[in-house]
Design an enzyme around this catalytic site. Structure first.
Site, PDB file in Angstrom:
ATOM      1  N   SER A 295      -6.316  -9.398  -3.655  1.00  0.00           N
ATOM      2  CA  SER A 295      -5.415  -9.913  -2.621  1.00  0.00           C
ATOM      3  C   SER A 295      -5.842 -11.286  -2.111  1.00  0.00           C
ATOM      4  O   SER A 295      -5.292 -11.773  -1.124  1.00  0.00           O
ATOM      5  CB  SER A 295      -5.333  -8.920  -1.458  1.00  0.00           C
ATOM      6  OG  SER A 295      -6.620  -8.512  -1.041  1.00  0.00           O
TER       7      SER A 295
ATOM      8  N   HIS B  29       0.805  -1.221   0.000  1.00  0.00           N
ATOM      9  CA  HIS B  29       0.000   0.000   0.000  1.00  0.00           C
ATOM     10  C   HIS B  29       0.840   1.274   0.000  1.00  0.00           C
ATOM     11  O   HIS B  29       0.311   2.360  -0.245  1.00  0.00           O
ATOM     12  CB  HIS B  29      -0.919   0.002   1.223  1.00  0.00           C
ATOM     13  CG  HIS B  29      -1.637  -1.295   1.413  1.00  0.00           C
ATOM     14  ND1 HIS B  29      -1.166  -2.280   2.271  1.00  0.00           N
ATOM     15  CD2 HIS B  29      -2.750  -1.790   0.833  1.00  0.00           C
ATOM     16  CE1 HIS B  29      -1.990  -3.319   2.215  1.00  0.00           C
ATOM     17  NE2 HIS B  29      -2.951  -3.057   1.353  1.00  0.00           N
TER      18      HIS B  29
ATOM     19  N   SER C  66     -10.098  -5.256   2.771  1.00  0.00           N
ATOM     20  CA  SER C  66      -9.615  -5.126   1.394  1.00  0.00           C
ATOM     21  C   SER C  66     -10.505  -4.162   0.625  1.00  0.00           C
ATOM     22  O   SER C  66     -11.674  -4.453   0.359  1.00  0.00           O
ATOM     23  CB  SER C  66      -9.601  -6.499   0.704  1.00  0.00           C
ATOM     24  OG  SER C  66      -9.443  -6.356  -0.688  1.00  0.00           O
TER      25      SER C  66
ATOM     26  N   GLU D 241      -3.156   3.079   1.871  1.00  0.00           N
ATOM     27  CA  GLU D 241      -2.675   3.665   0.616  1.00  0.00           C
ATOM     28  C   GLU D 241      -2.902   5.172   0.603  1.00  0.00           C
ATOM     29  O   GLU D 241      -2.038   5.942   0.165  1.00  0.00           O
ATOM     30  CB  GLU D 241      -3.364   3.026  -0.594  1.00  0.00           C
ATOM     31  CG  GLU D 241      -2.859   3.605  -1.908  1.00  0.00           C
ATOM     32  CD  GLU D 241      -3.643   3.157  -3.125  1.00  0.00           C
ATOM     33  OE1 GLU D 241      -3.691   3.928  -4.101  1.00  0.00           O
ATOM     34  OE2 GLU D 241      -4.214   2.047  -3.110  1.00  0.00           O
TER      35      GLU D 241
END
Length: 323
Positions: free
Chosen positions: A270, A75, A226, A127
């Site tokens: 992911s 991230h 996620s 992120e």
């Protein structure tokens, strides 16, 4: 018979493959423990597997002994985190996704040009924190918006000197609406030459849009934290199709399958394929239990992904320039 359609593409993207391989290679070359700042990717199965191999996941660098080896997650991190790592003399492998690094480079360029920068993203996502941390608050100005309503409330210093970037894992449709709101309110705002939302996010959302035309239920394999997995659920629900996210096969509820004729399965970027296979096994068990039905599994056609990202050098690096 219950028809089960597998979205294509689904699961791991190139950035996730790269991040996991960086951790596994570091463990193989240097042995445990290898410290990782934040979950290297947002998937519980992956994290637990790496923990068994000797990875130690931390949120604060104070948890990492000075001089140890540390991996930054996919991230990305802020300059402040890099400075702290340098001050603690940590040896670094950087698993930041190259597409996230691309956004960091854009932010640095915009800041150098004196732009006020608007980031479209989700508050609190690592992120976003890493990207927002690419410029010093004392030197540049950066704003965070998530919705068109946020844009309507946004107060900037100079409407003629704005630029925007986006988180890489947003809903493509939602991001487009926010970008349009920015352009309507600030006609002179500029954006990146190429969209920041990554190819894998786009492809997986497009695959779900294909699924919902055929299915009356969509199951997304992914972890609750996620971002891209959550967006896949949203895409299905926005098309008025029932959708659920599961972190593991045991979370699949029998009641979800009641009166369902076609079920779509996908996985976030992911989520490993082994989890998809376990969900399929669970589906078959539920179908047999409910009405002795069988399951027909079909894989849909889709975009062929050939993107790969090179690994960093085998030796860790120090970020002395940040001290």
């Amino acid at each position: 018979m219950i028809r089960v359609l597998l979205a294509n593409p689904r699961g791991f993207c190139a950035g996730v493959d790269r991040a996991i391989e960086i951790v596994e290679r570091a463990l193989a070359m240097y042995g445990a423990p290898i410290y990782v700042r934040h979950e290297v990717v947002h998937n519980r199965f992956v994290v637990e597997d790496l923990e068994k191999k000797g990875a130690v996941f931390v949120e604060n660098l104070e948890e990492v002994p000075e001089g140890s080896m540390l991996i930054f997650s996919a991230h990305g991190v802020s300059h402040e985190v890099r400075r702290e790592a340098a001050a603690r003399k940590l040896q670094i492998f950087d698993a930041t996704c190259p597409l996230v690094t691309k956004v960091h480079v854009e932010v640095a360029k915009m800041d150098k040009e004196g732009k006020e920068i608007v980031m479209i993203g989700h508050q609190g996502h690592p992120e976003v924190e890493g990207t927002m941390g690419q410029i010093a608050k004392s030197k540049g100005t950066m704003y965070l918006v998530e919705t068109a309503e946020d844009v309507a409330r946004l107060q900037v210093k100079n409407e003629s000197n704005l630029a925007y970037v986006t988180q890489t894992t947003l809903s493509v449709d939602d991001a487009a609406r926010v970008i349009e709101a920015l352009k309507q309110r600030f006609p002179k705002i500029i954006g990146p030459k190429k969209d920041d939302i990554c190819y894998a996010t786009q492809n997986r959302q497009d695959a779900v849009k294909k699924l919902v035309k055929l299915c009356d239920l969509v199951v997304v394999v992914g972890s609750p934290n996620s971002s891209n997995s959550n967006r896949l659920c949203e895409v299905a629900r926005n098309e008025n199709v029932e959708a659920y996210m599961v972190d593991q096969a045991e979370q699949l509820q029998e009641s979800w399958l009641t009166n369902k004729r076609c079920i779509g399965i996908t996985a976030g970027a992911s989520a490993p394929e082994i989890l998809v296979q376990q969900v399929l096994e669970r589906l078959e068990q539920i179908a047999a239990k409910q009405s002795n039905q069988g399951v027909i599994i079909e894989e849909l056609s889709g975009v062929l992904e050939s993107v790969t990202f090179p690994l960093p050098k085998a030796e860790p690096v120090s970020f002395n320039k940040y001290i």
